[in-house]
Motif scaffolding. Structure first.
Motif, PDB file in Angstrom:
ATOM      1  N   ALA A  57      -6.942 147.034  54.043  1.00 32.74           N
ATOM      2  CA  ALA A  57      -8.131 147.800  54.403  1.00 32.74           C
ATOM      3  C   ALA A  57      -7.687 149.115  55.037  1.00 32.74           C
ATOM      4  CB  ALA A  57      -8.992 147.002  55.376  1.00 32.74           C
ATOM      5  N   PHE A  58      -8.382 150.195  54.670  1.00 33.84           N
ATOM      6  CA  PHE A  58      -8.066 151.531  55.149  1.00 33.84           C
ATOM      7  C   PHE A  58      -9.322 152.137  55.752  1.00 33.84           C
ATOM      8  CE2 PHE A  58      -5.354 150.392  51.694  1.00 33.84           C
ATOM      9  CZ  PHE A  58      -4.090 150.777  52.120  1.00 33.84           C
ATOM     10  N   GLY A  59      -9.236 152.630  56.988  1.00 32.37           N
ATOM     11  CA  GLY A  59     -10.431 153.096  57.669  1.00 32.37           C
ATOM     12  C   GLY A  59     -10.319 154.480  58.258  1.00 32.37           C
ATOM     13  N   TYR A  60     -11.498 155.036  58.554  1.00 33.25           N
ATOM     14  CA  TYR A  60     -11.630 156.373  59.123  1.00 33.25           C
ATOM     15  C   TYR A  60     -12.795 156.351  60.100  1.00 33.25           C
ATOM     16  CZ  TYR A  60     -12.368 161.450  59.308  1.00 33.25           C
ATOM     17  OH  TYR A  60     -12.522 162.745  59.725  1.00 33.25           O
ATOM     18  N   VAL A  61     -12.549 156.751  61.349  1.00 32.87           N
ATOM     19  CA  VAL A  61     -13.605 156.772  62.358  1.00 32.87           C
ATOM     20  C   VAL A  61     -14.397 158.075  62.211  1.00 32.87           C
ATOM     21  CG1 VAL A  61     -14.146 156.724  64.822  1.00 32.87           C
ATOM     22  CG2 VAL A  61     -12.313 155.281  63.924  1.00 32.87           C
ATOM     23  N   LEU A  62     -15.691 157.922  61.964  1.00 32.77           N
ATOM     24  CA  LEU A  62     -16.591 159.063  61.798  1.00 32.77           C
ATOM     25  C   LEU A  62     -17.103 159.592  63.133  1.00 32.77           C
ATOM     26  CD1 LEU A  62     -18.716 157.526  58.927  1.00 32.77           C
ATOM     27  CD2 LEU A  62     -17.118 159.438  58.692  1.00 32.77           C
ATOM     28  N   GLU A  63     -17.388 158.656  64.057  1.00 31.94           N
ATOM     29  CA  GLU A  63     -18.018 159.024  65.324  1.00 31.94           C
ATOM     30  C   GLU A  63     -17.652 157.987  66.376  1.00 31.94           C
ATOM     31  OE1 GLU A  63     -22.610 159.380  67.012  1.00 31.94           O
ATOM     32  OE2 GLU A  63     -22.264 159.233  64.865  1.00 31.94           O
ATOM     33  N   GLY A  64     -17.316 158.437  67.577  1.00 34.21           N
ATOM     34  CA  GLY A  64     -17.039 157.520  68.671  1.00 34.21           C
ATOM     35  C   GLY A  64     -15.570 157.157  68.774  1.00 34.21           C
ATOM     36  N   GLU A  65     -15.333 156.015  69.435  1.00 34.70           N
ATOM     37  CA  GLU A  65     -13.976 155.523  69.678  1.00 34.70           C
ATOM     38  C   GLU A  65     -13.939 154.022  69.450  1.00 34.70           C
ATOM     39  OE1 GLU A  65     -12.905 156.641  73.665  1.00 34.70           O
ATOM     40  OE2 GLU A  65     -12.873 158.774  73.164  1.00 34.70           O
ATOM     41  N   MET A  66     -12.958 153.565  68.685  1.00 33.09           N
ATOM     42  CA  MET A  66     -12.808 152.145  68.374  1.00 33.09           C
ATOM     43  C   MET A  66     -11.616 151.564  69.120  1.00 33.09           C
ATOM     44  SD  MET A  66     -11.553 150.336  64.854  1.00 33.09           S
ATOM     45  CE  MET A  66     -12.821 150.997  63.823  1.00 33.09           C
ATOM     46  N   ARG A  67     -11.830 150.406  69.750  1.00 32.35           N
ATOM     47  CA  ARG A  67     -10.731 149.626  70.308  1.00 32.35           C
ATOM     48  C   ARG A  67     -10.228 148.764  69.159  1.00 32.35           C
ATOM     49  NH1 ARG A  67     -12.863 146.054  73.867  1.00 32.35           N
ATOM     50  NH2 ARG A  67     -13.786 147.790  74.960  1.00 32.35           N
ATOM     51  N   PHE A  68      -9.019 149.032  68.696  1.00 33.06           N
ATOM     52  CA  PHE A  68      -8.474 148.434  67.478  1.00 33.06           C
ATOM     53  C   PHE A  68      -7.239 147.617  67.818  1.00 33.06           C
ATOM     54  CE2 PHE A  68      -5.751 148.702  63.678  1.00 33.06           C
ATOM     55  CZ  PHE A  68      -6.637 148.295  62.689  1.00 33.06           C
ATOM     56  N   ILE A  92      -4.190 138.665  61.559  1.00 36.49           N
ATOM     57  CA  ILE A  92      -5.464 138.594  62.275  1.00 36.49           C
ATOM     58  C   ILE A  92      -5.831 139.978  62.809  1.00 36.49           C
ATOM     59  CG2 ILE A  92      -6.667 137.663  64.310  1.00 36.49           C
ATOM     60  CD1 ILE A  92      -4.992 135.120  63.991  1.00 36.49           C
ATOM     61  N   HIS A  93      -7.073 140.357  62.593  1.00 33.57           N
ATOM     62  CA  HIS A  93      -7.641 141.598  63.144  1.00 33.57           C
ATOM     63  C   HIS A  93      -8.450 141.157  64.363  1.00 33.57           C
ATOM     64  CE1 HIS A  93     -10.199 145.439  62.278  1.00 33.57           C
ATOM     65  NE2 HIS A  93      -9.764 145.380  63.517  1.00 33.57           N
ATOM     66  N   TYR A  94      -7.909 141.389  65.552  1.00 36.93           N
ATOM     67  CA  TYR A  94      -8.531 140.903  66.783  1.00 36.93           C
ATOM     68  C   TYR A  94      -9.726 141.736  67.225  1.00 36.93           C
ATOM     69  CZ  TYR A  94      -4.718 137.660  67.637  1.00 36.93           C
ATOM     70  OH  TYR A  94      -3.839 136.633  67.538  1.00 36.93           O
ATOM     71  N   GLN A  95      -9.632 143.063  67.099  1.00 36.11           N
ATOM     72  CA  GLN A  95     -10.692 143.895  67.653  1.00 36.11           C
ATOM     73  C   GLN A  95     -11.009 145.089  66.762  1.00 36.11           C
ATOM     74  OE1 GLN A  95     -10.789 144.745  71.953  1.00 36.11           O
ATOM     75  NE2 GLN A  95      -8.659 144.052  71.930  1.00 36.11           N
ATOM     76  N   ASP A  96     -12.302 145.401  66.710  1.00 33.32           N
ATOM     77  CA  ASP A  96     -12.797 146.664  66.152  1.00 33.32           C
ATOM     78  C   ASP A  96     -13.989 147.103  67.005  1.00 33.32           C
ATOM     79  OD1 ASP A  96     -14.834 144.942  65.334  1.00 33.32           O
ATOM     80  OD2 ASP A  96     -14.679 145.454  63.214  1.00 33.32           O
ATOM     81  N   ALA A  97     -13.858 146.922  68.308  1.00 35.89           N
ATOM     82  CA  ALA A  97     -14.947 147.127  69.268  1.00 35.89           C
ATOM     83  C   ALA A  97     -15.242 148.598  69.515  1.00 35.89           C
ATOM     84  CB  ALA A  97     -14.576 146.470  70.600  1.00 35.89           C
TER      85      ALA A  97
END
Length: 140
Positions: A57-68, A92-97
């Motif tokens: 999986a490949f991601g891009y944050v558009l807005e805000g801040e993610m705890r990853f 395991i992906h623990y967080q995307d908060a």
């Protein structure tokens, strides 16, 4: 003689591309399909419980801040305009908060999904306990 309806070509394309992320993912399974999703969390939302994806999986944050946080890697903050990726499979992906309590988090994720498998599977408490030694130390 140029066609009157033909648009002139711009030179902008020569500098329009910005590489945001490069990664060497694990092998992509035969017959995999690709899915791009947008995810939005309200302020302070804890995000998805610990889970895994069937493929990278490949991601891009558009807005805000993610705890990853991924298994074996320290927790980090991914901010708007930054990228992240995960190999999928057994990791395991623990967080995307949503790290912020005063604004929403919006991000895009493009996933390469393994045929006949769900794109997201939650990890149960027993497995989290068995694999606790693989999780990076928690910030204090």
């Amino acid at each position: 003689m140029p066609d009157a309806n033909e648009q002139p070509h711009s030179e902008a394309w020569k500098t329009a591309l910005t590489v945001l992320q490069e990664a060497v993912p694990p092998a992509i399974p035969q017959g995999a399909h690709v899915m791009t999703v947008r995810i939005e969390y309200p302020p302070g939302d804890p995000g998805t419980p610990p889970h895994r994806h069937s493929g990278p999986a490949f991601g891009y944050v558009l807005e805000g801040e993610m705890r990853f946080e991924l298994e074996g890697e320290p927790e980090r903050i991914v901010r708007a305009g930054e990228t992240f990726w995960e190999p999928g499979g057994d990791v395991i992906h623990y967080q995307d908060a949503n790290h912020r309590t005063d604004s929403r988090l919006r991000f895009l994720v493009t996933m390469l999904c393994v045929p006949e498998k769900p794109m997201l599977v939650l990890v149960d408490e027993d497995e989290l306990k068995r694999r606790a030694h693989l999780r990076a130390p928690r910030p204090s």
